[in-house]
Design a protein around this motif. Structure first.
Motif, PDB file in Angstrom:
ATOM      1  N   ALA A   1       0.804  -1.228   0.000  1.00  0.00           N
ATOM      2  CA  ALA A   1       0.000   0.000   0.000  1.00  0.00           C
ATOM      3  C   ALA A   1       0.833   1.273   0.000  1.00  0.00           C
ATOM      4  CB  ALA A   1      -0.943   0.004   1.207  1.00  0.00           C
TER       5      ALA A   1
ATOM      6  N   ASN B   1     -15.442  -0.037   8.699  1.00  0.00           N
ATOM      7  CA  ASN B   1     -14.552   1.008   8.171  1.00  0.00           C
ATOM      8  C   ASN B   1     -13.115   0.845   8.656  1.00  0.00           C
ATOM      9  OD1 ASN B   1     -15.172   1.660  10.769  1.00  0.00           O
ATOM     10  ND2 ASN B   1     -15.314   3.873  10.409  1.00  0.00           N
ATOM     11  N   HIS B   2     -12.872  -0.176   9.473  1.00  0.00           N
ATOM     12  CA  HIS B   2     -11.492  -0.485   9.867  1.00  0.00           C
ATOM     13  C   HIS B   2     -10.820  -1.473   8.919  1.00  0.00           C
ATOM     14  CE1 HIS B   2     -12.197   0.902  14.281  1.00  0.00           C
ATOM     15  NE2 HIS B   2     -11.904   1.892  13.468  1.00  0.00           N
TER      16      HIS B   2
ATOM     17  N   PRO C   1     -10.276  -0.592   2.355  1.00  0.00           N
ATOM     18  CA  PRO C   1     -11.396  -0.522   1.410  1.00  0.00           C
ATOM     19  C   PRO C   1     -11.225  -1.588   0.330  1.00  0.00           C
ATOM     20  CG  PRO C   1      -9.929   1.370   1.168  1.00  0.00           C
ATOM     21  CD  PRO C   1      -9.479   0.622   2.384  1.00  0.00           C
TER      22      PRO C   1
ATOM     23  N   GLY D   1      -8.728  -0.881  -2.249  1.00  0.00           N
ATOM     24  CA  GLY D   1      -7.427  -0.381  -1.819  1.00  0.00           C
ATOM     25  C   GLY D   1      -7.297   1.127  -1.767  1.00  0.00           C
ATOM     26  N   PHE D   2      -8.319   1.855  -2.208  1.00  0.00           N
ATOM     27  CA  PHE D   2      -8.334   3.314  -2.109  1.00  0.00           C
ATOM     28  C   PHE D   2      -9.662   3.713  -1.470  1.00  0.00           C
ATOM     29  CE2 PHE D   2      -5.120   2.776  -5.259  1.00  0.00           C
ATOM     30  CZ  PHE D   2      -4.316   3.907  -5.232  1.00  0.00           C
ATOM     31  N   ALA D   3      -9.651   4.809  -0.701  1.00  0.00           N
ATOM     32  CA  ALA D   3     -10.909   5.343  -0.208  1.00  0.00           C
ATOM     33  C   ALA D   3     -11.830   5.546  -1.409  1.00  0.00           C
ATOM     34  CB  ALA D   3     -10.654   6.660   0.532  1.00  0.00           C
TER      35      ALA D   3
ATOM     36  N   GLU E   1     -11.784   8.541  -3.521  1.00  0.00           N
ATOM     37  CA  GLU E   1     -10.507   8.858  -4.170  1.00  0.00           C
ATOM     38  C   GLU E   1     -10.265   8.027  -5.420  1.00  0.00           C
ATOM     39  OE1 GLU E   1      -8.389  11.155  -3.369  1.00  0.00           O
ATOM     40  OE2 GLU E   1      -9.365  11.840  -1.527  1.00  0.00           O
TER      41      GLU E   1
ATOM     42  N   GLN F   1       5.291  10.288  -0.574  1.00  0.00           N
ATOM     43  CA  GLN F   1       4.092   9.554  -0.968  1.00  0.00           C
ATOM     44  C   GLN F   1       2.888   9.943  -0.106  1.00  0.00           C
ATOM     45  OE1 GLN F   1       5.415   7.640  -3.711  1.00  0.00           O
ATOM     46  NE2 GLN F   1       5.310   5.544  -2.994  1.00  0.00           N
TER      47      GLN F   1
ATOM     48  N   GLU G   1       0.430  12.014  -0.353  1.00  0.00           N
ATOM     49  CA  GLU G   1      -0.883  12.134  -0.981  1.00  0.00           C
ATOM     50  C   GLU G   1      -1.447  10.754  -1.333  1.00  0.00           C
ATOM     51  OE1 GLU G   1      -1.132  14.286  -4.699  1.00  0.00           O
ATOM     52  OE2 GLU G   1      -3.177  13.490  -4.871  1.00  0.00           O
ATOM     53  N   LEU G   2      -0.564   9.889  -1.891  1.00  0.00           N
ATOM     54  CA  LEU G   2      -1.006   8.536  -2.241  1.00  0.00           C
ATOM     55  C   LEU G   2      -1.492   7.793  -0.998  1.00  0.00           C
ATOM     56  CD1 LEU G   2      -1.114   6.205  -4.404  1.00  0.00           C
ATOM     57  CD2 LEU G   2       1.144   5.553  -3.573  1.00  0.00           C
ATOM     58  N   ILE G   3      -0.730   7.929   0.095  1.00  0.00           N
ATOM     59  CA  ILE G   3      -1.111   7.261   1.345  1.00  0.00           C
ATOM     60  C   ILE G   3      -2.472   7.749   1.821  1.00  0.00           C
ATOM     61  CG2 ILE G   3      -0.501   7.070   3.799  1.00  0.00           C
ATOM     62  CD1 ILE G   3       2.483   6.993   2.858  1.00  0.00           C
TER      63      ILE G   3
ATOM     64  N   ARG H   1      -4.869   8.987  -0.050  1.00  0.00           N
ATOM     65  CA  ARG H   1      -5.910   8.501  -0.969  1.00  0.00           C
ATOM     66  C   ARG H   1      -6.293   7.058  -0.630  1.00  0.00           C
ATOM     67  NH1 ARG H   1      -4.662   8.381  -6.897  1.00  0.00           N
ATOM     68  NH2 ARG H   1      -6.823   7.660  -6.924  1.00  0.00           N
ATOM     69  N   ARG H   2      -5.292   6.280  -0.229  1.00  0.00           N
ATOM     70  CA  ARG H   2      -5.599   4.886   0.104  1.00  0.00           C
ATOM     71  C   ARG H   2      -6.307   4.774   1.450  1.00  0.00           C
ATOM     72  NH1 ARG H   2      -3.201   0.905  -3.129  1.00  0.00           N
ATOM     73  NH2 ARG H   2      -1.370   1.566  -4.315  1.00  0.00           N
ATOM     74  N   LEU H   3      -5.815   5.556   2.426  1.00  0.00           N
ATOM     75  CA  LEU H   3      -6.277   5.408   3.811  1.00  0.00           C
ATOM     76  C   LEU H   3      -7.535   6.173   4.133  1.00  0.00           C
ATOM     77  CD1 LEU H   3      -3.331   5.760   6.347  1.00  0.00           C
ATOM     78  CD2 LEU H   3      -4.875   3.820   6.035  1.00  0.00           C
ATOM     79  N   GLY H   4      -7.726   7.307   3.466  1.00  0.00           N
ATOM     80  CA  GLY H   4      -8.748   8.236   3.946  1.00  0.00           C
ATOM     81  C   GLY H   4      -8.330   8.921   5.230  1.00  0.00           C
TER      82      GLY H   4
ATOM     83  N   MET I   1       0.240   1.944   7.935  1.00  0.00           N
ATOM     84  CA  MET I   1      -1.085   2.173   7.340  1.00  0.00           C
ATOM     85  C   MET I   1      -2.131   1.230   7.921  1.00  0.00           C
ATOM     86  SD  MET I   1       0.116   2.952   3.410  1.00  0.00           S
ATOM     87  CE  MET I   1      -1.526   3.285   2.743  1.00  0.00           C
ATOM     88  N   ASP I   2      -1.741  -0.018   8.161  1.00  0.00           N
ATOM     89  CA  ASP I   2      -2.687  -0.954   8.796  1.00  0.00           C
ATOM     90  C   ASP I   2      -3.138  -0.425  10.158  1.00  0.00           C
ATOM     91  OD1 ASP I   2      -2.816  -2.811   6.783  1.00  0.00           O
ATOM     92  OD2 ASP I   2      -1.526  -4.290   7.756  1.00  0.00           O
TER      93      ASP I   2
ATOM     94  N   ARG J   1      -5.303   2.752   9.944  1.00  0.00           N
ATOM     95  CA  ARG J   1      -6.663   2.474   9.482  1.00  0.00           C
ATOM     96  C   ARG J   1      -7.617   2.243  10.665  1.00  0.00           C
ATOM     97  NH1 ARG J   1      -5.273  -1.489   6.209  1.00  0.00           N
ATOM     98  NH2 ARG J   1      -4.742  -0.160   4.460  1.00  0.00           N
TER      99      ARG J   1
END
Lengths: 441, 441
Positions: A147, A331-332, A335, A338-340, A343, B25, B27-29, B31-34, B320-321, B324
C-alpha cells in the motif's frame, strides 16, 4: 464470544470446500480470531448429493432467499458464479445488511462498481480475494502489503487452465487441440473452454488488479484480450530456441503525465518471458501475480489458481477478516479496492494502438527469392528493427514458417506494417503475433 | 480527516527510506487510507548528514525520549536494530500508549513475548512485517491470507547476504571467502558477517514465522542453526551434478499427536533444493517464503529481503494498517502473531536428534583400498541407505572428496554413524553435512 453466522450460496466444488473448512477447522479459526465462525445455512439446487460432509447442523434449502434475506445470517458467501442471478443475490444480501464474500471474478469485474458503494451505504463489507489467483492472497498483498507504493506494473498468470495447457504443450511437444482435449477429460478445462482459453477469465481478473493497483474504476470491457488457441507446438519450440517460454499473461501498467497517472494500460495475451525468469517457472495449474512498486521493487506471489481447497482457503480468509471487525468496525477494513471510495478515479484506458511492445511474429511465406527482403523492407519502412529471425523447415502447405523477434514498437505501427506484409503475394494471411516482456522477475 | 503522527527512532538506511515514503508519498497514502500519516519527529545520533530529504517540518533530536514519550507522537517506528536499547525504547513507547512498528527481527525474536502483552495491555498495536522477508508482505500472507489453514510447513530464504554469496559462488565457481569479501565491499555483508553467514539472522526470522504458523510462543534459542561458511565451490558443483542447488533455508514443521500439534521442528541450514524448483530460482539478495497449508496447498512469496526502499515499504504498510484502525480499533487488527494471545501455546521444540532428513555428506578420505567399503558398511549398520555417491579428483592433501546423498534418516542416527566414520583412520575429521528438502515448490 462473538459469533459470525455464515450462509452459503452454492454447494458446488468451492462451496463444498468452504463448508469443509468452516466445519473441520472451526476450532483453529476460533483460536486465531477470538470469535466463532459458524456455517448456519446453505443453498443449492442439488441437496441430495453426498458431499462427504456432515451438514446436519446446517439449514439446507434450494431457495437463495433462505440465505440472502435470512435473519440468522450475518455474512453471505456467493459461489454461484457468472453475472446473474449472482448479482441480484449479492445486491439483495448487501441491502439486507449482510456482509458478502465472493469468488466470482466475472461479477466483480462487471458489477463491482455498483456493488462497492452498495456495501458501503449499508455498512457492510464485501470481500473477493478468491476471485483473483485462487488461494494466493495476492489482492491482500497488493492492497495492503504494497500500500505504500505507487505501483509500477502488475503481471499475472491468472488462468490455471491456460497455464496447464501451455505447460503440457511444451513438455510433450503436443499441439493445442490435443492438450485441450486432455485438460477437458481431467476436468481442468470446461466443455466450452472459451472464457478460459480466449483470455476472458484472465481479463476479468486483470481488470480488478489494475483498478486496485492504480486507484481507477474497473474497466473490464476495455482490456485488450487475446487467447492461446492459435499457438502451435512449433511456436513454443521457436520461443524456446530464442530463450523464452510462452505464458498467458495479464499485464497492467500506469501511464503518467506530470507525475499523475492519467491512463492505464491493460492487456492479456500469450507472452514470451525469459526462460530463466521466476514467472517462467510457474507451471501447470499454478498462478502467479507480480507486483512492482516504486519502493518495494519486484514482488511475486505464487500458488494454486483454482480448485476446491485453495479457493476455499481464500474465501475463508476473507470471512475471517470481516469477522474480526464485525459487527461495527467495517470502516477499519482496508477498502475493497485499496483506495478510499471517494478517491477512486475514472482513468482512461491506453488505446490499443499506443501499446509499446517487443513482438514475436510467425509468418507463413512461399519459399521463393526476395520474400524475406520484401518483408524486412516493409518493417524497415515502419522503423521496426529485428532482434532475431529464423526460418523453419518447409511446411506441408509448401510454405515455410519465418519467425521474427522485433525491438520495441507500438501496436499501431506494427499492425500497419503487418497489413502491408500480408498484402505480399508470397505471404499467407494468418500472421501469429505474440508479445514479449522482459521486465518480469 | 484523522491524522496519525509518526516518530522515527533511527535515520539510517531504512529510517531514511521510511521518511522518504512518508514525505514523498503522502498524498497517495491519504488517498488509500482516507487519513493522513504525518512524520512529526525523528531521532538519530547523526543529525547533520544530508539524507537528500527535506526534513524541515520534522522535529529532529538525538534523544529517544523526544519520540517515545512525546505527546505529539501516536506511533513510534523503531529502526535502531539489536536487542538494547531498542527493547527499552519500544517498551517505553508502548507504556506511553504509542503504537510501535519495527523492522527489528532480533528484538521480536528475543523479546516479542514480553512486548506483545505489553502492547495489548496498553491498547496499542505492534507491527513487524519488515522484520521478516524485507519488503515481501509475507507475515501478512501467513497470518491473514492463509489464516484458514493448519500450516503444514514454512520454508524461507530469509537472508539476502547468504543468498547473494551462494548465488555468486555458483555463477563464478568462486570460493566462499572471496565472495564474502566482494559482498562486504558492495555493502551486502557487514564487516562482522557472523549474524548473517552463520544463520543467526535466519533463525531470528524463522522463529517468528514458526510461532505465527503454529500458534506457539517464539523459541528463538531452540532453533537448530548452521551457516554457510563451510561450503566450498566444489560442494556447489557436486550438488549441481546431482540436480540440486544449495540455499540457506529456514524450515519449520509441526509435529502432531492425535491431531494436535505438540512439537515444532525448526532448523536453519544450507539445504539442497531441486534445481527446477521455484525456490531454487530465487537468487542474489532476493528472499522467498513458502507457506504450505492443508487447504491452500503451496504458496510462495518472493521479493527483496533488504534495502532502504523495500524494507521501508513494509514498515509503512504496517503504519497504514494501524492508522486504518486508530485511534480506537486496535482489536480489529489481526493479532500480531496470528492467534488470539490467550490461545498461543508453549509448544516444545522437536529435539535435534529426532529431525528426519535426507543428507548430503562430503568426506575427505585417503585414496586407499577398502575405505569406501568401511564407510558404507557403517552406514548400513545404521540402516542409512544411499541415493547417490560420487568420488572427486584427488585433493591437494592427497585425500579425495567423496560425496554421498542418503535416503531419509534421523539426525541422531546420522550423527552416530558419522562419529564412527570419522573414527576410521583413512577418513579426515571435517565431514560436511548438508541437508536436502524435496517438498519445495
Amino acid at each position: 464470544m462473538t459469533e459470525i453466522r455464515v450462509g452459503l450460496l452454492g454447494l458446488g466444488t468451492i462451496g463444498t470446500g468452504v463448508a469443509r473448512i468452516l466445519i473441520e477447522q472451526q476450532e483453529l479459526i476460533s483460536r486465531r480470531l477470538g470469535k466463532t465462525v459458524r456455517l448456519v445455512a446453505a443453498v443449492d439446487r442439488d441437496l441430495d448429493r453426498d458431499r462427504g460432509l456432515d451438514l446436519s447442523a446446517v439449514r439446507l434449502s434450494d431457495d437463495a432467499n433462505d440465505v440472502v434475506t435470512a435473519d440468522d445470517v450475518d455474512l453471505v458467501v456467493e459461489l454461484i458464479g457468472g453475472y446473474e442471478p449472482a448479482r441480484s443475490f449479492v445486491a439483495t444480501a448487501l441491502e439486507h445488511g449482510k456482509h458478502v464474500v465472493t469468488a466470482n471474478k466475472a461479477l466483480v469485474a462487471k458489477h463491482g462498481e455498483e456493488l462497492f458503494p452498495l456495501a458501503a451505504s449499508n455498512g457492510v463489507a464485501i470481500g473477493f480475494e478468491a476471485a483473483v489467483g485462487g488461494g494466493i492472497p495476492c489482492l491482500k498483498a497488493l492492497r495492503e502489503g504494497c500500500a505504500a507504493n505507487a505501483v509500477q506494473s502488475v503481471y499475472g498468470i491468472l488462468n490455471g487452465t491456460c497455464n496447464f495447457i501451455l505447460t503440457k504443450m511444451e513438455l510433450e511437444g503436443a499441439d493445442y487441440a490435443d492438450v485441450l482435449k486432455e485438460a477437458q477429460q481431467l476436468g481442468y478445462a470446461e466443455a466450452d473452454p472459451t472464457f478460459d482459453v480466449e483470455g476472458i477469465d484472465t481479463a476479468h481478473k486483470l481488470s480488478i488488479l489494475a483498478a486496485m493497483a492504480f486507484g481507477s474504476k474497473i474497466n473490464f470491457d476495455e482490456v485488450f484480450t487475446e487467447g492461446i488457441s492459435k499457438i502451435t507446438a512449433a511456436d513454443i519450440e521457436s520461443a524456446a530456441e530464442l530463450g523464452y517460454r510462452i505464458k498467458l499473461l495479464g499485464i497492467a501498467k500506469p501511464h503518467a503525465e506530470n507525475g499523475e497517472v492519467t491512463q492505464v494500460e491493460m492487456r492479456v495475451h500469450p507472452t514470451l518471458v525469459p526462460v530463466a525468469s521466476q514467472i517462467a517457472q510457474v507451471s501447470d495449474s499454478y498462478n502467479a501475480v507480480q507486483v512492482s512498486g516504486d519502493f518495494v521493487e519486484h514482488t511475486l506471489y505464487v500458488g494454486r489458481g483454482a480448485g476446491e481447497r485453495p479457493t476455499a482457503s481464500a474465501v475463508v480468509a476473507d470471512i475471517m477478516d470481516i469477522a474480526r471487525v464485525a459487527p461495527d468496525g467495517v470502516n477499519h477494513l482496508a477498502p475493497p479496492m485499496g483506495f478510499a471510495e471517494a478517491e477512486r478515479r475514472e482513468l482512461k484506458t491506453l488505446p490499443v494502438a499506443d501499446i509499446e511492445c517487443e513482438y514475436y511474429l510467425r509468418l507463413m511465406v512461399q519459399d521463393e527469392p526476395g520474400v524475406i527482403a520484401s518483408v524486412t523492407s516493409i518493417l524497415a519502412d515502419h522503423r521496426i528493427s529485428l532482434e532475431a529471425m529464423s526460418q523453419k523447415e518447409r511446411h506441408a502447405s509448401h510454405a515455410v514458417a519465418v519467425v521474427m523477434l522485433t525491438h520495441e514498437t507500438t501496436e499501431g505501427n506494427l499492425q500497419a506494417a503487418i497489413s502491408r506484409i500480408v498484402g505480399l503475394n508470397a505471404v499467407e494471411d494468418d500472421v501469429l503475433i505474440l508479445r514479449k516482456e522482459s521486465a518480469v522477475l
